[in-house]
Design a protein around this motif. Structure first.
Motif, PDB file in Angstrom:
ATOM      1  N   ARG A  60       0.876  -1.188   0.000  1.00  0.00           N
ATOM      2  CA  ARG A  60       0.000   0.000   0.000  1.00  0.00           C
ATOM      3  C   ARG A  60       0.902   1.224   0.000  1.00  0.00           C
ATOM      4  NH1 ARG A  60      -5.133   0.484   0.306  1.00  0.00           N
ATOM      5  NH2 ARG A  60      -5.112   2.199   1.800  1.00  0.00           N
ATOM      6  N   ILE A 114       1.447   5.658  -0.850  1.00  0.00           N
ATOM      7  CA  ILE A 114       0.895   7.002  -0.953  1.00  0.00           C
ATOM      8  C   ILE A 114       1.735   7.720  -1.989  1.00  0.00           C
ATOM      9  CG2 ILE A 114       0.429   9.175   0.234  1.00  0.00           C
ATOM     10  CD1 ILE A 114       0.304   7.611   2.834  1.00  0.00           C
ATOM     11  N   LEU A 134      -3.899   7.217  -2.292  1.00  0.00           N
ATOM     12  CA  LEU A 134      -3.616   5.921  -1.670  1.00  0.00           C
ATOM     13  C   LEU A 134      -3.950   4.813  -2.657  1.00  0.00           C
ATOM     14  CD1 LEU A 134      -5.067   6.702   1.778  1.00  0.00           C
ATOM     15  CD2 LEU A 134      -2.955   5.470   1.485  1.00  0.00           C
TER      16      LEU A 134
END
Length: 114
Positions: A59, A61, A67
């Motif tokens: 995951r 950013i 995101l």
């Protein structure tokens, strides 16, 4: 009126005064190196290592604040395929990834205040 003023000189002929004039500038450079330049270089090195270690299901950013989850890492290229919503995939440049979101482990939870 015909007498010229006499100036005092030290025994070395003024060589030490030249060094003493440059000493503050050298000191300022040393302080800037340890306070600004060196930490910035370390941070850039860590960011390059982070970008090199990206893998599927991380995951992330992006620099734009999006995101997403990495679905495909294209080897030999600076592109990543990122899923930002169910069935919505975009291609982003590896350099635009600002951080990787680490999942919080179950035993790392913060106890509730009473």
């Amino acid at each position: 009126m015909l007498i010229s003023p006499a100036y005092a000189q030290d025994a070395l002929g003024g060589a030490t005064s030249t060094v003493m004039q440059f000493a503050p500038m050298i000191l300022i450079f040393v302080v800037f190196y340890f306070v600004l330049i060196r930490p910035q270089q370390r941070k850039a090195k860590e960011h390059r290592a982070l970008l090199g270690a990206l893998k599927r299901n991380d995951r992330i950013i992006t620099a734009g604040g999006i995101l997403g989850t990495v679905t495909r890492v294209k080897e030999g290229s600076d592109e990543l395929e990122v899923e930002i919503a169910p069935n919505v995939r975009v291609t982003v440049l590896r350099g635009t990834v600002s951080s990787v979101v680490r999942p919080v482990a179950a035993n790392d939870t913060v106890p509730a205040k009473s």
